[in-house]
Design an enzyme around this catalytic site. Sequence first.
Site, mmCIF file in Angstrom:
data_model
loop_
_atom_site.group_PDB
_atom_site.id
_atom_site.type_symbol
_atom_site.label_atom_id
_atom_site.label_comp_id
_atom_site.label_asym_id
_atom_site.label_seq_id
_atom_site.Cartn_x
_atom_site.Cartn_y
_atom_site.Cartn_z
ATOM 1 N N GLU A 12 14.367 28.327 -1.541
ATOM 2 C CA GLU A 12 14.006 27.075 -0.189
ATOM 3 C C GLU A 12 15.415 27.597 0.784
ATOM 4 O OE1 GLU A 12 10.721 26.713 0.391
ATOM 5 O OE2 GLU A 12 10.184 26.684 -1.533
ATOM 6 N N SER B 214 -19.374 -29.108 -21.621
ATOM 7 C CA SER B 214 -18.862 -29.958 -21.597
ATOM 8 C C SER B 214 -16.845 -29.236 -21.157
ATOM 9 C CB SER B 214 -18.651 -29.611 -23.576
ATOM 10 O OG SER B 214 -19.844 -30.131 -23.880
#
Length: 872
Positions: free
Chosen positions: A82, A469
Site C-alpha cells: 500500500e 416421578s
Amino acid sequence: MLLAGLGVTGTVVAAATVIGAYFYVSPSLPKAETIREIPLQIPLRIFSRDGRLIEEVGERRRILVTYDELPPYVVDAFVSAEDGRFFEHPGIDYQGILRALMLLIKSGEISGGGSTITQQLARDYFLTREQLFTRKLREAFLAWQIEQTFTKEEIMALFLNKMFFGQRAYGVAAAAQVYFGKSLQDINIAEAATLAGVLPAPSEYNPVRSPANSGMRRRYVLNRMNDLGYIDDQQLEVAMAYPLESRLHGTKNELSAPYVAEMVRREMITRYGEQATYSAGYSVITTLDSRLQSAGNYAVKNGLLEFTRRRGYRGPIDSVELEPEVLLLPYADWPEELRRQLQDYSNPADLKVAIVTALNADNSADIMLQEGIPSSIAWHGISWARPYIDRETRGPAPQSVEDVLAVGNIIYVMPITVGGWALAQLPTAQSALVSVDPLDGAITSLVGGLDFSLSKFNRANQSARQPGSSFKPFIYSAALEAGNTLATIVLDAPVVINSSELEQLWRPVNYSGRFYGEQRVREAMVRSMNLASVRLLLNNTGIRNAVNHLSPFGFNDAALPRNGSLALGGGNASPLDMAQAYATFANGGYAVKPYVIDAIIGPTGESLYRAEPFVVCPKCEPGDARPVQAEPQFPIHFAQSDKVIGIDEQPAGDSEEYDEFAATGEPEVIYDEAFSDGSVSLEQMAILGETYQPDAKIAPELFEGVKLAKRIISPQNAFLIQDAMRDVVRRGTGVRARVLGRTDLSGKTGTSNDRRDAWFAGFNADMVGVVWVGYDDDSALGPREEGSRTALPIWIEFMRIAFKGVPNHRMDMPEGIVTVRISKTTGCPASASHPPEDVMFEHFREEFVPECETDDVVPDIFNTSNESEDLF
C-alpha cells in the site's frame, strides 16, 4: 538568473496555492484527534467464566490489536502493498501525487491511487470515496494532521484495525481468523501477503471469492516485499510455493454453548438495544464452566446417538446411482457433480458424511469420507442397525452388511473409541441438560438440544414438560412438613378418583402394574411407587398444603395442578425449573435463582454490570457464634498458654495428639476470647488462620452487603429428603449411578405418561444436574425408554467428567435429627427383642419420632409359661 527567479516564483506560487487550498478546506476538516473518540463497530463477545470464547455476535467481525501485537512481516506486507515509503513521508507522498497528476493530465480524469496509508485512514474515518478534487485536498490535509497527532506505529495499528477485508471481516486480526482460521500471530509470510493483497478490492481479491485474483495479488505483494528488502530470495520462494487456502472459517470459538449465547444475546438486546448490542464492543462473562459445558455437550450427543441406535436404523441420507467402477476410482477422478453433492451435506451433531463404495465378504463396508479420505466400517459398527419400523417397533437383527447398506448409499458415520468408524444416524429425539451451583444458582452448563444449527429452540429453559416421578421428592418434602416421617406407613393399592380436571374417573397405576400394599415413605420414594405417592398427598398432606409448600421452590402454576396428578409430576416444568428447585435440597433448604450473566464489560474495559445473586451462607446469618469448619480437626495446643484453641470433634483415623488430648477432657471453644485478650502470638495466629472461620455474630463487618438466600425449608427437611434420595441411587431406580463410585449422590428418575418424557435429576452439595429426553412433538419414546434407561446414562456420563478429581461432599446431619432403630414392617421403634431381619435404622426429626403401642410383656426366655399353666 532567470531560471532562479522562475524557481523562486514557482515555489512561492506553489506555497501560496497550498496555503490557500488549506484555508479553503480547513473549515470543513475535523480534528485528527477525534479518531480516538470514534468507536469502531466491534461485535458482542461472549465468554465462559474461565475466559473461553463462546461466540461473537454482530454483522462485523473485528478483533482489535495493538502495534506490538502485529508480527513484523504483517506490517511489512501492508507497507509493501500500500505505501512503500510509509515510515519516511509526513502523511503525503509527493511521488504518489506526481503519478496521480500525470494520470490527470493524460486522461483528464481524477483517478484513485497515490494515497498513502495515512490518507486511506483519513478517508475511511472522515470522508467518502468520491473521486473529487476537493475530497483529495481534504484527504491530504487530514493525513498531515493525523501525522502530527499520532506516531507511525499508532497510525499503522489504526489502519489495520479499521479496514474492510471482505466476508464481514474488519481489521487484519479478524481477517486472519476468517480466511485462515488462525490468530494473527500464527499466520505466515504468504498468508500476510494474501491479506495485504485484499485491500484494494476486498470483494474481488479475497481468496474465498476469487482464488485466482487473490493468488495474483499475493504474488505482487511478495515480489514487492522482496524488492523492498523485507524478505530474501529464499523466503520469497517458500512463500510463493505455499498453498493458497480458499475456504471460509468461522469465529475461533473455544467453547460450544450456542443456546447460552442466544440467551445472552436476547438479554443484551433487552438491556442495550439491537444496534449497540451488535456493534458497541460489549463483552459478556457468563457463569459457564468450560469443563462442565464440554462434558454436557458430549453427554447429550452420545446419549441421543445411543438412544437412536436402540430405536432402529432409518436408512441412508440419500443414494446415488453410478457404475460401481466409478466409486473405485481415486477421489480426484470422481465426477465433479458427485464431489459437489457430497460437499453440500452438513455435519450435524459432529457426524461425518460418507458414501459407501464397496461391500466386502467379511461384512465390512468401504467408504469415502466427505473430505475425500477413504476408510471402512467393520461389522461391529454396522450390526446394531435393526430396521426401523415405527417408534414402537424394530425389525429383525441384520445378518450381513447387505441387509443394511448398498453401494452408493450416502450415510452418516461417527468415530469410535477402539478406532475406525461406525454407522450412525441423526437422532430425531431431543435432550436438554443443565447444571447449577446450588449455593447461588449460577448456571455452570446448559445444553438446549442436540444441535443449535438444526433447532434453535432451547429445551433447557423454553420447554415445559411433565417431570413425572422426578417431581415426587417435592411432594415428599411437603409430606414431611405436614408431620409425616420417612417411616410413616402408606398404602400402595388401587386408587380411583372422580375428577373433572383429569378424567371422569382417574385410575393411576404403578409403572410395574403391581401393587405393593403397606409401605414406608422412604421405600415408596426409593421404588417410585405412584399409588403410595398419591395417597401420601391426598390423605396425609393435602393439595393446598403441598402447593403452598412447593411455590417457594420456584415452580409456577403450570407445574402445580390442584389435583391428585400433582403427586406424579402431572404439571409442566422446564429442566431449568427443576434444577432450581433441586438446588434447595442440595444447599440445605434455601431458595436460589438461576442466572447466566456474571458480568458485562464495556468496550473500553469498564464494568457495566456485575451479578449479585442471593447466596447460601449459613455463617453469614446472625445467630449462634459457633465457629464453622469444613472438616473436623484435632485440638491445637500452645505451649505458652493454658488455653486450648480448637474444636471438640475427633478426626477420622488414629491420632496420638487426639489420644493425648482425650485423656485431659473436652476443650472449650474460645476463638473469640483468644483474640480479644491478646494472649495469642503471631505464630499461634498463623496456625489458627487455617481453621478459624468467624461467623456474622463474631465478625459482622465481614458479611456486610452479602445478599442472603431465603430459607424455605428446614435443614432437617432437606437432610431427610437428601438421605432418601441417596437410597434411590444406592438401591432404587437410580442404581445405575453407583458406577460413579461416589457416596454423596442423591437423585430421582422420572418418566411421564406413556413414556413421553424421561428425566433424571441428581446432586451433591456442590452441583445439581438435570437431564431430560423426549420428542418435540410429545410422542412416546418407545418401549422401556424411561428415566433410568434413557436420561440417567446421559447424567452419569456428564457427572463422570464433572466429578473427576472432586472429593465427596454432602450435607452434614443437622441438629434436631435423631437416628432410631425401627421395624421395617411397622415403621415403629423396635424393641431389643424385635426380629433382627425386620430391623433398620431411620432418621427422624426429634419431635416426630413415632410413638407406637408396644407389647410390654417380657419375653419368656426360660420357657416357664407351661409350668405356670399346670399350677392352675
